[in-house]
Design a protein around this motif. Structure first.
Motif, mmCIF file in Angstrom:
data_model
loop_
_atom_site.group_PDB
_atom_site.id
_atom_site.type_symbol
_atom_site.label_atom_id
_atom_site.label_comp_id
_atom_site.label_asym_id
_atom_site.label_seq_id
_atom_site.Cartn_x
_atom_site.Cartn_y
_atom_site.Cartn_z
ATOM 1 N N ARG A 113 0.749 -1.299 -0.141
ATOM 2 C CA ARG A 113 0.031 -0.072 0.072
ATOM 3 C C ARG A 113 1.079 1.197 -0.011
ATOM 4 O O ARG A 113 1.876 1.257 0.541
ATOM 5 C CB ARG A 113 -0.879 0.033 1.190
ATOM 6 N N ALA A 122 0.901 8.186 2.418
ATOM 7 C CA ALA A 122 0.833 9.548 2.216
ATOM 8 C C ALA A 122 1.576 10.237 3.323
ATOM 9 O O ALA A 122 0.958 10.032 4.603
ATOM 10 C CB ALA A 122 -0.759 9.931 2.354
ATOM 11 N N LEU A 164 3.523 11.017 -1.884
ATOM 12 C CA LEU A 164 2.712 9.649 -1.685
ATOM 13 C C LEU A 164 3.970 8.590 -1.976
ATOM 14 O O LEU A 164 4.513 8.428 -2.876
ATOM 15 C CB LEU A 164 1.720 9.359 -2.807
ATOM 16 N N GLU A 173 -2.778 4.958 2.271
ATOM 17 C CA GLU A 173 -3.737 5.402 1.279
ATOM 18 C C GLU A 173 -5.115 4.768 1.634
ATOM 19 O O GLU A 173 -5.208 3.406 1.923
ATOM 20 C CB GLU A 173 -3.214 5.202 -0.146
#
Length: 222
Positions: free
Chosen positions: A4, A7, A28, A63
């Motif tokens: 994953r 952020a 990100l 995220e």
């Protein structure tokens, strides 16, 4: 588990970073096997005032999730030397190449861990002209100088400066306008006069006076 993205967002509890950020405030990041990330931010110096502490937070969230973890760091912005002035005697009526001017850096302060302060004395004939060294950096707040005449187009005024520097190379400066009138010595007599001063300075290993004489004579001859 599927990898994953993470952020990462920089923020401050007291102000909006966006107008002052040189780099992006959010990133990100792709998940890694070690789950170790490096997220940096660069800010314009116009944002930070000397003598104040600032807190910054870095929040990391997977995220698609609403909550994450954060860490906070506090940064103190050091003050450069402050509060000082420059005294020059005489400030007017001195004669080029003849008067011995005294320069004194007074009332300078600095943050305790940056002491002692060092002082560099300089002069310039004008804002758009070269800067000449009177004395290189030293903890001594006082020095003397032999100066050339100021420019006739500026009523024989030149600018003396002192730069105060702490142990971390943070510096401040201040200046004073000094009137230095032309000498009445003719060129031939000036050469003999300067030669005698140079010989005396060399005999006493006074490099500061040697540099002053060379610079002042160069200005006088030009």
């Amino acid at each position: 588990t599927d990898a994953r993205a993470v952020a990462a967002v920089w923020a401050s509890p007291k102000f909006n970073l966006e107008p002052f950020a040189i780099t992006t405030t959010s990133s990100l990041l792709n998940d890694t096997n070690t789950n170790i990330y490096s997220v940096e931010i660069a800010l314009s110096c116009a944002l930070l005032s000397p003598g104040k502490a600032y807190s910054f937070t870095l929040t990391a969230t997977y995220e698609g999730m609403d909550s994450g973890a954060y860490s906070e760091v506090s940064v103190y912005i050091r003050r450069p030397p402050f509060g000082g002035t420059l005294l020059v005697n005489p400030a007017s009526g001195g004669i080029a190449m003849e008067t011995k001017f005294s320069l004194d850096a007074k009332y300078w302060s600095g943050e305790e861990d940056g002491l002692p302060l060092s002082y560099t004395f300089l002069y310039t004939l004008g804002e758009d002209t070269a800067v000449f060294t009177i004395r290189t950096s030293s903890t001594n707040t006082y020095t003397t100088a032999i100066l050339p005449q100021g420019l006739s187009t500026r009523d024989y005024a030149l600018r003396c400066l002192v730069v105060a520097t702490d142990m971390y190379s943070s510096s401040s400066n201040t200046s004073l306008i000094v009137d230095v009138l032309p000498s009445g010595i003719n060129v031939l007599s000036l050469a003999t006069y300067v030669d005698n001063l140079l010989n005396a300075a060399l005999a006493s290993n006074d490099a500061t006076v040697v540099f002053q004489l060379v610079a002042a004579t160069g200005v006088a001859l030009n």
